[in-house]
Enzyme design. Structure first.
Site, PDB file in Angstrom:
ATOM      1  N   LYS A  83       0.843  -1.207   0.000  1.00  0.00           N
ATOM      2  CA  LYS A  83       0.000   0.000   0.000  1.00  0.00           C
ATOM      3  C   LYS A  83       0.878   1.258   0.000  1.00  0.00           C
ATOM      4  O   LYS A  83       2.084   1.173   0.270  1.00  0.00           O
ATOM      5  CB  LYS A  83      -0.913  -0.024   1.226  1.00  0.00           C
ATOM      6  CG  LYS A  83      -0.180   0.023   2.560  1.00  0.00           C
ATOM      7  CD  LYS A  83      -1.105  -0.307   3.731  1.00  0.00           C
ATOM      8  CE  LYS A  83      -0.348  -0.286   5.042  1.00  0.00           C
ATOM      9  NZ  LYS A  83      -1.161  -0.824   6.157  1.00  0.00           N
TER      10      LYS A  83
ATOM     11  N   TYR B 162      16.840  30.547   4.794  1.00  0.00           N
ATOM     12  CA  TYR B 162      15.742  31.366   5.317  1.00  0.00           C
ATOM     13  C   TYR B 162      15.823  31.526   6.827  1.00  0.00           C
ATOM     14  O   TYR B 162      16.033  30.543   7.554  1.00  0.00           O
ATOM     15  CB  TYR B 162      14.400  30.723   4.980  1.00  0.00           C
ATOM     16  CG  TYR B 162      14.058  30.723   3.514  1.00  0.00           C
ATOM     17  CD1 TYR B 162      13.974  31.901   2.787  1.00  0.00           C
ATOM     18  CD2 TYR B 162      13.813  29.526   2.857  1.00  0.00           C
ATOM     19  CE1 TYR B 162      13.654  31.897   1.440  1.00  0.00           C
ATOM     20  CE2 TYR B 162      13.485  29.503   1.507  1.00  0.00           C
ATOM     21  CZ  TYR B 162      13.409  30.697   0.804  1.00  0.00           C
ATOM     22  OH  TYR B 162      13.093  30.676  -0.522  1.00  0.00           O
TER      23      TYR B 162
END
Ligand SMILES: *Cc1c(COP(=O)(O)O)cnc(C)c1O
Length: 404
Positions: free
Chosen positions: A49, A279
């Site tokens: 999955k 940043y």
């Protein structure tokens, strides 16, 4: 427009920036290790999955089936269809719930096998199957809740549930199963309780003379901890991918991580003491430093919360990541690595020389689990299959390194 050879250029660009390497030989090794642990009567279902926990479902399914797994488990119908479209013929169990008539038709058309969790759901399936009038009944898997409190009918109602399904000629019970909530825990009390409840449900089914072709209970942790949990089939996800559900299970068998994440250095520069990086300037150089800009970021699945807390591997050396991880790029302190060039490959997760970085390392830093780390790698990263492909029959071939 300038001419551009799309097919060859795209193929070449796959490894220009960042990618996930999936080692088929490691998959085969892990399946072999699990098979050695299991008695011959116990089948191995590989749970693929979520795009095989981020590894690429088709590549993984082909490799594990060639290595001795005989069932596949998915969460959703589209995940099952993807495998069928790739030519995979093994039985596929949908572990999630499906409820609508449209879903029943898709399941029947693609020869997928649903999990039935309630009598109401069984009736929807029977009604829709009656309209389709197939020659064979649809194989269905009855889910019991023995303590996970997720999908399934309460274990005490197992017989009633199974009797109802048995009376529906459109459906054939292929298995009865349940799911463990705490199988990786050192405290075995909940596992013991769930096991007892599962056994009681089975005893009641036997008493009611309902024959069940297949029983299953174990996930990877259940498989690794107790032979009594193996039954006729085990549903292994994490262990297939070479990770342990808990550190104390490492002595049970020897697994190899299947996935590595790699990225290229795009620029190298020297910065002076006092210079801020990325940043927010969350890192300030305390000395002259050489830094490398690497073409991978949080949009690829490197969690931003690892900023200033992760390392990477270059030329067998471990180096520190510095400053905020940005959407597409991150920076490394490479002051101690000689002879680096732009274009060189960095291991973000995986092994280089005798250094390794595992999904467990990231999970520990982030206070989460390795399952979530693996599923977090985004589709922008091409999945590149490496390692020998085993001989297979009846499966359409997929070129090594093909984008899926
Ligand atoms: C995901 C899942 C598994 C596999 O779990 P692992 O811990 O990764 O082995 C098994 N059974 C069910 C029902 C699942 O949803």
């Amino acid at each position: 427009m300038l001419s551009w050879d799309q097919s060859s250029s795209v193929a070449r660009m796959r490894q220009e920036r960042a990618w996930v390497e999936v080692d088929r030989a490691a998959l085969a090794h892990n399946v072999g290790q699990l098979r050695r642990l299991l008695p011959t009567r116990t089948a191995l279902m590989a749970v693929v999955k979520a795009d095989a926990y981020g590894h690429g479902a088709v590549t993984v399914a082909q490799a594990v089936l060639a290595a001795g797994a005989t069932w596949l488990g998915v969460a959703t119908i589209p995940e099952g269809i993807e495998l069928r479209e790739a030519g995979i013929q093994a039985p596929i169990l949908i572990l999630g719930a499906t409820n609508t008539a449209a879903q029943v038709r898709a399941i029947a058309h693609w020869q997928l096998q649903p999990t039935l969790c309630t009598p109401k759901q069984a009736l929807v399936f029977a009604e829709t199957m009656a309209e389709l009038a197939p020659t064979e009944p649809l194989p269905v898997h009855l889910k019991l809740d023995t303590g996970m409190s997720r999908l399934g009918t309460n274990w005490q109602d197992a017989t009633e549930f199974a009797q109802l399904v048995q009376r529906l000629p459109q459906l054939a019970i292929a298995s009865v199963y349940s799911h463990l909530a705490t199988a990786e825990s050192l405290d075995r009390s909940v596992v013991r309780l769930q096991h007892q409840r599962f056994e009681q449900a089975i005893a009641q089914l036997r008493q009611a003379k309902i024959s069940i072709p297949r029983l299953h209970l174990a996930n990877s942790a259940g498989t690794l901890t107790e032979p009594a949990l193996h039954y006729d089939l085990v549903r292994a996800g994490l262990a297939i991918y070479g990770l342990y559900p808990a550190a104390h299970l490492q002595s049970v068998l020897s697994l190899k991580p299947v996935l590595q994440v790699k990225a290229r250095i795009t620029q190298i520069k020297t910065i002076q003491a006092g210079t801020g990086v990325s940043y927010g300037h969350r890192f300030i150089a305390d000395r002259e430093m050489r830094i490398a800009v690497v073409a991978i970021g949080y949009a690829d699945g490197v969690p931003r919360n690892l900023s200033n807390q992760m390392t990477a591997l270059i030329q067998g050396q471990r180096v520190a990541q510095i400053g905020a991880i940005t959407m597409d790029q991150l920076m490394l302190d490479v002051s101690q690595v000689p002879h680096l060039q732009e274009g060189d490959v960095v291991t973000i997760l995986g092994q280089d020389g005798n250094q390794t970085i595992t999904a467990d390392d990231w999970a520990n830093t982030l206070n989460t689990i390795s399952w979530e780390i693996l599923c977090g790698f985004k589709h922008r990263l091409p999945r590149v299959a490496i390692g020998e492909r085993s001989q297979e029959s009846g499966v359409r071939s997929q070129e090594s390194g093909e984008r899926r």
